[in-house]
Design an enzyme around this catalytic site. Structure first.
Site, mmCIF file in Angstrom:
data_model
loop_
_atom_site.group_PDB
_atom_site.id
_atom_site.type_symbol
_atom_site.label_atom_id
_atom_site.label_comp_id
_atom_site.label_asym_id
_atom_site.label_seq_id
_atom_site.Cartn_x
_atom_site.Cartn_y
_atom_site.Cartn_z
ATOM 1 N N SER A 1 34.841 46.376 37.781
ATOM 2 C CA SER A 1 35.498 45.044 38.021
ATOM 3 C C SER A 1 34.580 44.065 38.685
ATOM 4 O O SER A 1 35.012 43.123 39.103
ATOM 5 C CB SER A 1 36.583 45.395 39.387
ATOM 6 N N LYS B 1 42.343 44.211 47.733
ATOM 7 C CA LYS B 1 41.174 43.238 47.559
ATOM 8 C C LYS B 1 41.886 41.808 48.072
ATOM 9 O O LYS B 1 40.971 41.147 48.788
ATOM 10 C CB LYS B 1 40.878 43.065 46.232
#
Length: 777
Positions: free
Chosen positions: A679, A722
């Protein structure tokens, strides 16, 4: 002459007990059982037997019986598990009923007992012998008492001889038996008997044979019971003589339980076989202990005991909400599961498995489910189990053998339908002693667990009513065969916002109650809890947070008892004073816009964090260097990003010669912390472009997403964590894959209020958003 007395009465339905005879009778009516028990306890076992006039009456009273009864002694031969008695009646003499006590539960009556003081003349003696000789010609076989009377006439026994003869005559009708019962004069009873001999002799003989056959069968049955009783008493006496009678009372207790408790027939037979085997063994032998342990286990396992489920979905939801904050999807799935179980009345289906990091509430959630549906909660930890015998048990012939963990836990449950938690099912291992996962398959498979086989108990055990819930930390470690039977419910780590709610609503009240403190004495401010959550814990759950709150409570109590304080508001400064310096620090955003430094977003088992990625270049031969303890996937992601930029250098405004004359170094702080995952691809791409084109990237923007060689941005995991870390670190905008925008429902509203979240499908969109320039064509 006569004697008057009061005795309880046993009212029979056509049972004729003549004086001098013995009868065995089954008794089931409550007033009859009470009369028998009272007679034995209070009247020296004496009772009056009355025959009801109408045999079809179920609850007759004394007024519904004949006025002549029989005085008898009564003894209870056996009490059956359905509450009925088998009694033995020894008839003594006739009795005249004079009065009955009204509303007596034992039918207490006053009777007149005529005394046998009649003197017979020689003429009457001759008449008695004449009548008996007439009967002798009619019968194929005479009673022994009658033969003795003919040989040695004793008129004092004449009445009992007649009654014995009447008792053995199968051809008498109930009316004739009644007439013979209520007639005191033995001569008239004998004439009644003679008058009944109007049928052919052959018929009388056949009837006698039928009566003899029935009597023989009854006698055989009674002989078997008497034989068993005799042998047991003899065995007990022998053991007494040998000083080896320690198991006698224990064995009798076992037998009593078998008679009174509804064990399944197969189990009862199995236990009875072990009891019989135990009786024949010497008391101090090892085999006796083996059999005794086996019987104890078999009789302590719940074979029929069950609890009633609470079928109230609103109550279940209220219990789950009271014990756990958030976890809405998990709670909804549990409510659906309970609803289907309530509708179908069955538990068949996949086993619920709660998967998540330590401390997020998997075990406590299972305990709450048990409370919500009113089931007993039991737990077995499977961590480190590597021997199949721990699940299935050992054969009882092994030294120190016992059932496996499943049966042991069912014994603790005390019912056959508990909520059974299989904790840490992902930590089972296998070795040369077998595969415990294969044994667990029989436990969890609804098609097999109704006949679960444990080597120790040697009988199938029904686990079909058990509600199984399993827990695991890592999904990939669950054995494949078990995984196929499970429905996975993921419990992710708690966010800082959720931890704040849990601390305020659950942990603080719990800790104060445990330490006998009030919220007026010790108050936790939001800033103090926030300090604990962010800088003193790094965990997925809240266990360490609870321990820190307990530590503050203990230190406060010390100061309180020393007279230093009376109340304390726990602020940031109090946390520092009580717990010392901060243990952890979170990465903060850059103070200024930087060239070659881009803020990425990371997801860990402890939550989320921001991850600055640094890129620099210097004269060299076009080599790429990667540092920061990166995993293989992240190294590949960096290579893809570098090759994508190199392939599109002109579009991003980068000089071609830079790649040929310089080396590029990519570093991901902190260098000692392992990092992996794809990611960071978008972040690395942006950092390379920033460094090689000398363009600064805003300190307020963060990004995440996997990138391909064509510049397509692929979705990532952990968007909720996140985004929370981005908001905590002071970022104002984050770029995420467009396919992750559907996950915005999981992002807390407080985060969405302060953070701009934008979706991207291709890297060109990221470039234009970050650098504010159009892609060169």
């Amino acid at each position: 002459m006569s004697q008057k007395t009061k005795l309880p009465a046993l009212i029979t339905r056509g049972v004729f007990a003549y004086p001098g005879t013995q009868q065995t009778l089954e008794v089931g009516r409550e007033h009859s059982k009470l009369a028998i028990e009272t007679a034995i306890k209070e009247y020296n076992s004496k009772i009056i037997i009355l025959v009801q006039k109408d045999p079809t009456m179920n609850d007759p009273e004394v007024k519904d019986t004949f006025k002549i009864g029989i005085l008898a002694t009564v003894d209870i031969a056996k009490k059956w598990k359905d509450g009925t008695f088998t009694v033995t009646l020894n008839a003594i003499s006739r009795a005249i009923v004079e009065d009955a006590e009204p509303n007596s539960p034992i039918n207490l009556i006053a009777v007149n007992l005529p005394l046998n003081d009649v003197v017979f003349t020689e003429e009457q003696q001759a008449s008695a012998l004449n009548l008996i000789n007439r009967i002798k010609t009619k019968l194929k076989q005479l009673p022994k008492s009658m033969e003795d009377f003919i040989t040695n006439p004793n008129m004092s026994l004449f009445s009992s001889v007649v009654d014995d003869l009447i008792n053995q005559m199968a051809t008498l009708t109930p009316e004739q038996k009644t007439e013979a019962l209520i007639e005191f004069d033995p001569f008239k009873r004998l004439e009644l008997l003679i008058s009944s001999f109007k049928a052919p002799v052959q018929k009388i003989e056949n009837s006698a044979e039928v009566e003899n056959d029935i009597s023989r069968k009854i006698k055989d049955r009674m002989d078997k019971q008497q034989r068993e009783y005799y042998l047991r008493e003899k065995l007990k006496t022998i053991k007494d003589e040998l000083g080896d009678d320690g198991d006698g009372d224990v064995i009798q207790k076992y037998r009593n339980r078998l008679e009174t408790e509804p064990f399944p027939k197969a189990i009862k037979d199995k236990i009875l076989a072990s009891i019989n085997k135990m009786e024949t063994m010497q008391g101090m032998s090892a085999e006796v202990n083996v059999e005794r342990n086996y019987i104890d286990w078999m009789m302590s396992i719940p074979w029929w005991e069950k609890t009633d489920d609470i079928e109230d979905l609103k109550f279940a939801k209220r219990v789950l909400d009271e014990h756990h904050y958030g976890l809405q999807k998990v709670k909804d799935r549990i409510i659906e599961y309970l609803a289907v179980k309530q509708k179908t009345k069955t538990l068949k289906g996949q086993i619920i498995t709660l998967v998540g990091p330590p401390g997020v509430g998997k075990t406590s959630l299972a305990r709450s489910i048990a409370e919500a549906i009113g089931r007993n909660f039991v737990k077995v930890s499977l961590g480190g189990v590597r021997d199949e015998a721990e699940i299935r048990g050992h054969r009882k012939t092994y030294v120190g053998s016992m059932p496996g963990r499943i049966i042991q836990t069912m014994k603790r449950a005390k019912v056959k339908n508990p909520l059974f938690l299989l904790d840490e099912i992902d930590k089972m291992t296998s070795d040369q002693r077998g595969d415990p996962a294969a044994a667990m398959l029989e436990v969890l498979d609804p098609e097999q667990n109704q006949e679960f086989s444990d080597h120790y108990i040697e009988e199938p055990y029904d686990l079909g009513d058990v509600m199984f819930i399993a827990t695991a930390n890592y999904l990939e470690n669950i054995p494949e065969a078990l995984y196929d039977r499970m429905e996975i419910i993921n419990l992710s780590s708690y966010t800082e916002i959720e931890k704040m709610h849990i601390a305020k609503e659950y942990l603080v009240p719990k800790v104060l109650a445990e330490h006998a403190l009030s919220d007026q004495e010790l108050t936790f401010e939001d800033q103090g809890l926030d300090e604990l959550i962010k800088f003193y814990t790094r965990e997925a759950g809240v266990r360490q947070l609870e321990r820190l709150i307990q530590s503050i409570a203990r230190k406060f109590i010390v100061k309180l008892l020393n007279g230093e304080v009376t109340t304390v508001n726990v602020t940031t400064q109090i946390v520092h004073d009580y717990l010392g310096k901060r243990l952890f620090e979170h990465t903060t955003k850059e103070d200024e816009n930087q060239v070659g430094v881009v803020t990425g977003l990371a997801y860990t088992q402890f939550g989320g964090d921001i991850l600055p990625i640094e890129v620099n270049y210097f004269p060299g031969k076009g080599n790429l260097t990667l540092t920061g303890k990166l995993g293989e996937v992240m190294k590949e992601s960096a290579s893809i990003a570098f090759d994508y930029v190199r392939a599109n250098y002109a579009r991003f405004g980068i000089d071609k010669d830079i790649f040929e004359k310089n080396d590029v170094h990519i570093h991901v702080p902190e260098g000692a912390v392992p990092k992996d995952g794809p990611s960071a691809g978008v972040t690395i791409t942006t950092a390379i472009i920033s460094a090689l084109s000398n363009r600064a990237v805003s300190k307020d923007i963060g990004m995440t997403g996997e990138i391909t060689l064509r510049g397509i941005v692929l979705p990532i995991g952990g968007l909720r964590e996140k985004s929370i870390s981005a908001a905590r670190s002071g970022l104002k905008k984050i770029l995420v894959p467009m396919k992750n925008m559907k996950d915005l429902d999981d992002v807390p509203d407080e985060v969405k209020a302060i953070l701009e979240i934008k979706g991207i499908e291709r890297y060109e969109q990221t470039f234009e958003d970050v650098f504010g320039e159009k892609i060169q064509m």
